[in-house]
Design an enzyme around this catalytic site. Structure first.
Site, PDB file in Angstrom:
ATOM      1  N   HIS A 370       0.803  -1.231   0.000  1.00 38.32           N
ATOM      2  CA  HIS A 370       0.000   0.000   0.000  1.00 38.32           C
ATOM      3  C   HIS A 370       0.827   1.269   0.000  1.00 38.32           C
ATOM      4  O   HIS A 370       0.267   2.353   0.153  1.00 38.32           O
ATOM      5  CB  HIS A 370      -0.932   0.047   1.209  1.00 38.32           C
ATOM      6  CG  HIS A 370      -1.953  -1.046   1.244  1.00 38.32           C
ATOM      7  ND1 HIS A 370      -3.217  -0.908   0.725  1.00 38.32           N
ATOM      8  CD2 HIS A 370      -1.883  -2.304   1.718  1.00 38.32           C
ATOM      9  CE1 HIS A 370      -3.895  -2.034   0.894  1.00 38.32           C
ATOM     10  NE2 HIS A 370      -3.093  -2.906   1.500  1.00 38.32           N
ATOM     11  N   LYS A 561      -8.836  13.451   5.002  1.00 40.73           N
ATOM     12  CA  LYS A 561      -7.935  12.296   4.928  1.00 40.73           C
ATOM     13  C   LYS A 561      -6.895  12.485   6.026  1.00 40.73           C
ATOM     14  O   LYS A 561      -6.854  13.549   6.651  1.00 40.73           O
ATOM     15  CB  LYS A 561      -7.238  12.227   3.558  1.00 40.73           C
ATOM     16  CG  LYS A 561      -6.635  13.574   3.113  1.00 40.73           C
ATOM     17  CD  LYS A 561      -6.027  13.512   1.713  1.00 40.73           C
ATOM     18  CE  LYS A 561      -7.016  13.578   0.590  1.00 40.73           C
ATOM     19  NZ  LYS A 561      -7.045  12.390  -0.237  1.00 40.73           N
ATOM     20  N   ARG A 562      -6.075  11.474   6.289  1.00 38.23           N
ATOM     21  CA  ARG A 562      -5.000  11.670   7.257  1.00 38.23           C
ATOM     22  C   ARG A 562      -4.154  12.873   6.848  1.00 38.23           C
ATOM     23  O   ARG A 562      -4.013  13.174   5.657  1.00 38.23           O
ATOM     24  CB  ARG A 562      -4.124  10.409   7.325  1.00 38.23           C
ATOM     25  CG  ARG A 562      -4.797   9.241   8.021  1.00 38.23           C
ATOM     26  CD  ARG A 562      -5.206   9.586   9.443  1.00 38.23           C
ATOM     27  NE  ARG A 562      -4.026   9.719  10.284  1.00 38.23           N
ATOM     28  CZ  ARG A 562      -3.586   8.766  11.107  1.00 38.23           C
ATOM     29  NH1 ARG A 562      -4.250   7.633  11.234  1.00 38.23           N
ATOM     30  NH2 ARG A 562      -2.508   8.963  11.831  1.00 38.23           N
ATOM     31  N   LYS A 567       0.221  14.411   1.159  1.00 39.21           N
ATOM     32  CA  LYS A 567      -1.168  14.633   0.742  1.00 39.21           C
ATOM     33  C   LYS A 567      -1.445  16.115   0.500  1.00 39.21           C
ATOM     34  O   LYS A 567      -2.477  16.491  -0.044  1.00 39.21           O
ATOM     35  CB  LYS A 567      -2.134  14.070   1.786  1.00 39.21           C
ATOM     36  CG  LYS A 567      -2.029  12.535   1.929  1.00 39.21           C
ATOM     37  CD  LYS A 567      -2.979  12.011   2.997  1.00 39.21           C
ATOM     38  CE  LYS A 567      -2.778  10.542   3.331  1.00 39.21           C
ATOM     39  NZ  LYS A 567      -3.428   9.630   2.373  1.00 39.21           N
ATOM     40  N   THR A 669      -8.913   6.157  -1.782  1.00 43.67           N
ATOM     41  CA  THR A 669     -10.232   5.541  -1.918  1.00 43.67           C
ATOM     42  C   THR A 669     -11.302   6.590  -1.626  1.00 43.67           C
ATOM     43  O   THR A 669     -12.426   6.490  -2.130  1.00 43.67           O
ATOM     44  CB  THR A 669     -10.401   4.341  -0.966  1.00 43.67           C
ATOM     45  OG1 THR A 669      -9.895   4.703   0.324  1.00 43.67           O
ATOM     46  CG2 THR A 669      -9.649   3.128  -1.478  1.00 43.67           C
ATOM     47  N   LYS A 673     -15.128   7.686  -3.410  1.00 46.73           N
ATOM     48  CA  LYS A 673     -16.381   7.924  -2.676  1.00 46.73           C
ATOM     49  C   LYS A 673     -16.972   9.280  -3.049  1.00 46.73           C
ATOM     50  O   LYS A 673     -18.189   9.411  -3.247  1.00 46.73           O
ATOM     51  CB  LYS A 673     -16.132   7.851  -1.159  1.00 46.73           C
ATOM     52  CG  LYS A 673     -15.666   6.462  -0.704  1.00 46.73           C
ATOM     53  CD  LYS A 673     -15.070   6.473   0.712  1.00 46.73           C
ATOM     54  CE  LYS A 673     -14.311   5.175   0.975  1.00 46.73           C
ATOM     55  NZ  LYS A 673     -13.437   5.256   2.166  1.00 46.73           N
TER      56      LYS A 673
HETATM   57  C1  26Q Z   1       3.370   0.271  10.316  1.00 47.50           C
HETATM   58  C2  26Q Z   1       4.264  -0.125  11.329  1.00 47.50           C
HETATM   59  C3  26Q Z   1       4.113   0.355  12.627  1.00 47.50           C
HETATM   60  C4  26Q Z   1       3.062   1.217  12.924  1.00 47.50           C
HETATM   61  C5  26Q Z   1       2.188   1.609  11.934  1.00 47.50           C
HETATM   62  C6  26Q Z   1       2.351   1.147  10.626  1.00 47.50           C
HETATM   63  C7  26Q Z   1       1.400   1.554   9.573  1.00 47.50           C
HETATM   64  C8  26Q Z   1       0.037   1.560   9.839  1.00 47.50           C
HETATM   65  C9  26Q Z   1      -0.882   1.942   8.872  1.00 47.50           C
HETATM   66  C10 26Q Z   1       1.813   1.916   8.297  1.00 47.50           C
HETATM   67  C11 26Q Z   1       0.891   2.291   7.332  1.00 47.50           C
HETATM   68  C12 26Q Z   1      -0.463   2.298   7.607  1.00 47.50           C
HETATM   69  C13 26Q Z   1      -1.506   2.674   6.650  1.00 47.50           C
HETATM   70  C14 26Q Z   1      -1.314   2.900   5.363  1.00 47.50           C
HETATM   71  C15 26Q Z   1      -2.407   3.300   4.486  1.00 47.50           C
HETATM   72  O1  26Q Z   1      -3.506   3.581   4.922  1.00 47.50           O
HETATM   73  N1  26Q Z   1      -2.162   3.344   3.181  1.00 47.50           N
HETATM   74  C16 26Q Z   1      -3.198   3.719   2.237  1.00 47.50           C
HETATM   75  O2  26Q Z   1      -3.812   2.533   1.747  1.00 47.50           O
HETATM   76  C17 26Q Z   1      -4.935   2.826   0.939  1.00 47.50           C
HETATM   77  C18 26Q Z   1      -5.588   1.513   0.559  1.00 47.50           C
HETATM   78  O3  26Q Z   1      -4.823   0.834  -0.381  1.00 47.50           O
HETATM   79  C19 26Q Z   1      -4.529   3.638  -0.269  1.00 47.50           C
HETATM   80  O4  26Q Z   1      -5.683   4.003  -0.975  1.00 47.50           O
HETATM   81  C20 26Q Z   1      -3.759   4.886   0.137  1.00 47.50           C
HETATM   82  O5  26Q Z   1      -3.249   5.543  -1.004  1.00 47.50           O
HETATM   83  C21 26Q Z   1      -2.621   4.513   1.080  1.00 47.50           C
HETATM   84  O6  26Q Z   1      -1.984   5.686   1.577  1.00 47.50           O
END
Ligand code: 26Q
Length: 821
Positions: A370, A561-562, A567, A669, A673
């Site tokens: 991702h 979004k975050r 972004k 995503t 929406k």
């Molecule tokens: C990893 C290790 C330790 C702590 C946290 C994490 C961690 C947690 C969540 C790293 C990344 C995330 C989340 C990533 C994320 O939300 N990515 C998004 O995924 C979506 C679905 O595929 C995409 O549409 C987005 O573009 C992408 O940013």
């Protein structure tokens, strides 16, 4: 009972949705399950009773689905994810069980407003953002398209934090979604497992032990116990299981220590175990390398793998057929340690030799990536990994030596290439690379948009891709239109049904039929009236929640979004400041009234992201108090953006901001929406925006900025933001205003560092894209002035977004990766 016993079991009574019958059922649940009568019941009690009534209908289908899965003996899908951002379930389940309208009528007959009690359901926020919400959409779509699937994750006691804004700054508070109990879940104590940590590894005993067989003697053990939540697909066709693990100590109290007077010590083990399922890590793109996080990853991976293997043996009796019956999808690298765990189970518990174990593993796993951001690629220090998971460390080394030997034999990689595919990063402190482990252990590795998949092949996984050129494939993300159109936007849904009938409810691509209404002025008027009503609803909500006053007649421009530098909320804010400046300088011009809304959470340790939230608040206060732009420009930061807030904001949007630096947003995503709810997109050619442009047509989306290739080339050529800024009077003015404290008179230097970053480095190309973005915003204004043209483009968006349904995404996973008919 005969041998085919199941077929002779009494069938559950046919479902009845007569509102009168439903009303009776609700009152019955209220009386006998909650112990109250209608007079004494509080809104929470009604909600509980309603959920129990819906749940009973879901359970009938759940049991049938489970039985059907067993009888078919086909392959099952296991979706392993550290995040499931499900939001509220009541409306989702009632709507998918086709009892929402009758439920509303039933409640009305009891004098209860369904909307009021729906509001009371906590928003299950067991995820950070896109990745977690995708997991929830895919779960719903798997049930809808009849894929037998289990989601596996952690039942965090505290999900995503609740965001409060205090003096403009983000404050994180714990979210306690389980405080009033969770009527959707079922504890399954009989399916508990032991999970080990630490300790030592001895050679396996006995003459028949194979050379790779070892015996791990963990120093610490905890119990994983699952809670199951049913996930109902559209029209209740199938109900799948979301199985979330919680952690318990083996010995809740060490009585010997307690009796010896060591009261805290007696509870230490218990606290340590419970910490595992205590809290979701709130970082979405810069992994916090904390030991507890690795423990969480292993805890849920091991519990899930043990459960999958046990179920397989129970039904098929032969571990070697696992890949024929189980497809395990890894949602990013967070569960990648599951690869080593399966190898361990096959070697040490089932006595397979290494080659066979490795072959089974690779045929079972597949992995979804991702992100391309280097700082988001997970890796763990070897000493930590070895201390926590000594047996898995050995297995990682064993996998690695095979991988590297295969790479050398193939001759496609030079020494540097071999170094980059290694599971161990040897540069500096040695680390285990989870992305390489997930790749090596999988037969399929997919990206989440066409662009992202192409970039994976030339960036993070370039060398692994050379070695295994058939493994990387694309599965463009999608969203479930049950939640993200039919439930959140009943007005638009009703209008679509009136125009083209109900076909789109079962086949989102049938939305295409709406294309022929795009130029129909009567339909345009109705479409605009629905949008206007949704904007009115949002405006009422924001007035109640944060005392904001926004005019539903203005253009609603939304970025939710975050918060992350890539972004580029900052680009949006700088353009807002520039627009403010231009309106003040030229009050005589025919400006389009705009409301700019921002929402999103910052990782608690992400300094610049928190500063951007503060800036949004500072800019909002200044602009909203300036009579010179009254009625023309309004800015609002909406606190605690979550799934439920998205469900109100998205249907109310006119303009969707999807403005990431090209090449950095894997897919997005939210972009999908918004578009299916009839907003126009202003966006870069990044992630799935590229494919959205291809589907809706370039006249119906506002694209600006550098392409991913151009971003790459500019960086390589030594990009100098100063030169760009000097060329743009508007940008210079906006940057200077922010940096000099115009919006922060109480602390004039507050944004100096943030803005300096743009002058000196500008990694995210804010300056490089500014003029193009600003020009695109003025094109948006021009479009808005002709409401018929605006409506036409918006209707084309709704009509042409059907392909972005997560049902299509799931069908592609099922056909290409899981090989399910
Ligand atoms: C990893 C290790 C330790 C702590 C946290 C994490 C961690 C947690 C969540 C790293 C990344 C995330 C989340 C990533 C994320 O939300 N990515 C998004 O995924 C979506 C679905 O595929 C995409 O549409 C987005 O573009 C992408 O940013």
């Amino acid at each position: 009972m005969n041998l085919q016993g199941q077929t002779n079991l009494p069938k559950p009574a046919p479902r009845q949705f007569d509102p009168q019958v439903l009303a009776q059922e609700i009152v019955e649940r209220l009386t006998y399950r909650i112990g109250k009568n209608a007079q004494a019941a509080k809104p929470h009690d009604w909600l509980h009773a309603v959920i129990l009534s819906i749940r009973d209908r879901v359970i009938d289908r759940w049991i049938t689905s489970t039985q059907k899965t067993y009888e078919e003996e086909g392959r099952r899908v296991y979706y392993l994810s550290l995040e499931f951002l499900i939001g509220r379930l009541m409306r989702d389940a009632a709507s998918n069980m086709e009892m929402l309208d009758d439920m509303q009528a039933a409640l009305a007959s009891l004098g209860v407003d369904i909307d009021l009690i729906a509001e009371l359901e906590p928003d299950a926020a067991l995820g950070n953002g896109g990745l977690g919400r995708l997991a929830a959409c895919l779960m719903e779509s798997m049930a809808t398209v009849d894929v037998p699937a289990y989601g596996y994750g952690i039942r965090y006691v505290n999900g995503m934090f609740r965001q409060e804004i205090s003096d403009g700054w983000q404050v994180e508070l714990p979210e306690t979604w389980l405080a009033h109990g969770n009527p959707w879940e079922f504890e399954r104590r009989e399916a508990s497992y032991e999970i080990g940590f630490g300790g030592r590894v001895d050679p396996a005993e006995g003459d028949s032990a194979s050379p790779h067989q070892m015996q791990w003697r963990p120093a610490e053990r905890v119990i994983a116990t699952p809670y199951d939540t049913p996930i109902a697909g559209w029209r209740g066709k199938r109900v799948n299981t979301l199985r979330l693990w919680t952690a318990q100590p083996i010995d809740p109290i060490l009585l010997d220590r307690f009796n010896a007077g060591d009261h805290l010590g007696a509870l230490a083990e218990s606290n340590r175990a419970e910490a595992l399922a205590r809290v979701l890590y709130p970082a979405d793109s810069s992994p916090a390398g904390q030991e507890l996080r690795l423990r969480q990853e292993y805890f849920f991976s091991s519990a899930s793998l043990q459960d999958i293997v046990r179920r397989h043996l129970q039904y098929f009796g032969d571990i070697t057929t696992l890949p024929d019956k189980a497809a395990i999808q890894l949602n990013d690298t967070h569960p990648a340690v599951a690869v080593a765990e399966l190898v361990r189970l096959l070697l040490d518990d089932h006595g397979l030799d290494f080659d066979e174990a490795w072959d089974i593993t690779r045929r079972t796993f597949s992995y979804t990536n991702h992100t391309l951001l280097p700082e988001a690629l997970e890796s763990w220090p070897v000493p930590l990994f070895e201390r926590l998971l000594p047996r898995h460390m050995q297995i990682v080394y064993a996998i690695n030596s095979r991988l590297l030997a295969e790479a050398r034999r193939s001759g496609v990689l030079d020494d540097q290439g071999i170094g980059t595919i290694s599971l161990i990063d040897e540069g500096g402190e040695r680390r285990v690379r989870m992305g390489n482990l997930a790749f090596a252990g999988s037969h399929s590795i997919n990206g989440v948009s066409a662009l992202h998949t192409d970039l994976m092949k030339v960036t993070v996984f370039a060398d692994l891709h050379k070695l295994y050129p058939a493994r990387i494939n694309n599965k463009t993300n999608g969203v479930t239109y049950r939640r993200w159109l039919m439930q959140c936007n009943p007005g638009l849904t009703g209008l679509i049904r009136e125009a083209i009938g109900d076909g789109f409810m079962d086949d989102p691509e049938a939305l295409r039929d709406l294309d022929r209404f795009a130029a129909d002025s009567a339909f345009q008027d109705k479409f605009l009236a629905v949008k206007r009503a949704n904007k009115g609803a949002l405006s009422t909500l924001l007035r109640q929640r944060i005392n904001a006053r926004i005019d539903p007649g203005a253009l609603f421009d939304i970025q939710i979004k975050r918060i992350h530098e890539y972004k580029r909320q900052l680009l949006n804010l700088i353009e807002t400041v520039s627009l403010y400046d231009q309106i003040r300088s030229h009050p005589e011009k025919d400006w389009v009234p705009r409301v700019k809304l921002f929402g999103g959470k910052a990782a608690p340790s992400y300094h610049n992201a928190k500063l951007i939230i503060k800036l949004a608040g500072d800019v909002a206060r200044t602009i909203n108090h300036d009579p010179a732009v009254q009625g023309l420009l309004k800015v609002q930061f909406v606190p605690n953006y979550n799934v439920s807030m998205a469900e109100v904001m998205i249907p109310a949007a006119d303009l969707s901001e999807q403005i990431s630096t090209a090449g950095m947003e894997a897919s997005g995503t939210g972009n999908m929406k918004f578009a299916v709810n009839g907003a126009l997109t202003i966006g870069t050619l990044d992630g799935a925006n590229v494919e959205m442009r291809d589907h809706v047509g370039e006249d119906n989306i506002v694209i600006f900025g550098l392409t991913a290739q151009q971003v790459n080339d500019r960086r390589a050529a030594g990009y100098a933001p100063r030169d760009v800024i000097d060329q743009s009077k508007e940008l210079t003015q906006a940057l200077n205003a922010i940096a000099s404290g115009v919006f922060s008179p109480d602390d004039p230097d507050r944004y100096k560092g943030l803005i300096d970053g743009i002058w000196t480095n500008d990694w995210f190309m804010v300056a490089a894209d500014f003029d193009s973005y600003s020009a695109a915003q003025r094109r948006v204004d021009a479009l808005w002035k002709d409401q018929a043209i605006w409506a036409q483009k918006a209707i084309h968006n709704v009509a042409r977004m059907g392909w972005f349904s997560s049902d299509r995404t799931i069908r592609e996973y099922a056909a290409d990766i899981w090989k399910i008919a």
